[in-house]
Enzyme design. Sequence first.
Site, PDB file in Angstrom:
ATOM      1  CG  ASP A 180      -5.128  -4.292  -2.746  1.00 41.54           C
ATOM      2  OD1 ASP A 180      -6.109  -3.606  -2.404  1.00 41.54           O
ATOM      3  OD2 ASP A 180      -4.588  -5.128  -1.997  1.00 41.54           O
TER       4      ASP A 180
ATOM      5  CG  ASN B 295      -3.861  -0.055   8.597  1.00 39.81           C
ATOM      6  OD1 ASN B 295      -2.913   0.716   8.720  1.00 39.81           O
ATOM      7  ND2 ASN B 295      -4.785   0.101   7.678  1.00 39.81           N
TER       8      ASN B 295
ATOM      9  CG  HIS C 172      -5.492   2.937  11.383  1.00 36.21           C
ATOM     10  ND1 HIS C 172      -6.055   2.374  10.253  1.00 36.21           N
ATOM     11  CD2 HIS C 172      -6.176   2.417  12.444  1.00 36.21           C
ATOM     12  CE1 HIS C 172      -7.043   1.550  10.602  1.00 36.21           C
ATOM     13  NE2 HIS C 172      -7.137   1.564  11.924  1.00 36.21           N
TER      14      HIS C 172
ATOM     15  CG  ASP D  75      -2.742   6.826   7.639  1.00 41.71           C
ATOM     16  OD1 ASP D  75      -3.460   6.012   7.029  1.00 41.71           O
ATOM     17  OD2 ASP D  75      -3.147   7.518   8.594  1.00 41.71           O
TER      18      ASP D  75
ATOM     19  CD  GLU E  69      -6.492  -2.204   1.292  1.00 42.14           C
ATOM     20  OE1 GLU E  69      -6.746  -3.406   1.471  1.00 42.14           O
ATOM     21  OE2 GLU E  69      -7.155  -1.278   1.794  1.00 42.14           O
TER      22      GLU E  69
END
Length: 321
Positions: free
Chosen positions: A199, A207, A212, A216, A242
């Site tokens: 994670d 974010n 975002h 990404d 994630e």
Amino acid sequence: MRADLRLAVITLYAASTVVTIAPFAVYRLASGQILVGLADACIVLVFCILAALAWRPNWTRAVANLLAVVAAAAVIAVVHFLGLSYMWAFSCLVGNFLMADRYAALGINSVMVIVIAFEPGLFVTDTDRATFAAVAGMISLLSIIFASRVDQQRSQLTELAERDGLTGALNRRSLDHDLRSLQAQRDGRSGTHCLVLIDLDDFKHLNDRFGHEAGDRVLQDLTRYVERSTRSSDRFYRYGGEEFVLLLPNTTLDDARQVVTKLSRGFSDRVRSPGGAATFSAGITPLRSDDTVETWLHRADRCLLAAKHLGKNRVEIDPAP
């Protein structure tokens, strides 16, 4: 058959044989042409038997190549021994290229065409013989192109179905399939395979603060880094958001810890987010002899939570009993 194109072609090939040749067998037997009728019936029977065998696991490819040999031999036999039309060769050419391995089909079909082309008395003139060879060659070329294109498109569709669209990692569907397959094939021992739940740390903060698009990019960088840094037998999946799963088959717990620790250090050294070094936390657990897929994933999640609670950017393990 939806999942196996070769099996679908074999089944269709056998069904077409029943539809097209079986009526000839019945007619010829009924009209007193016993030898030819029995030959037709034998061809239909052999095709049906081989098609049934193709449904057995791991037999499909071998049966496809064998069926191509049988089909070509049957065409040669009915032309040479029974004096029937060589037109059956054209359907055989197409079927073999769609069904058998490419080079196997090329060799089998080439032998069939050469034998028929040089069959004494079959063609009135050399021009007819050359025409047959030219048409057979054209059909073979078109069949190869078509079969290759079908294989390519099927591979692309399979890749799309197995991969996450954003990161390129394998998706949840692939994970479920691979975990159940590995769990079903285990040899009863504990600790021979390891599962790692990963994670990204502080991903929501990344974010929220930088957008975002920045998040990404980190997801994509993680996928590229892990897939580049692990063995070809290891599998990397996007589990959701994630979270990712790294499957390490035939790996002891100690080896898995070393691998993931090295990945963690290398990732934080090489990958930068707008907020600084990117890090992840991970939980590692081996496959136990009594595990189900659900219990295996649950233990990995428990280890991951422990890593998060202990300060993040760390690896926690769940040793086998």
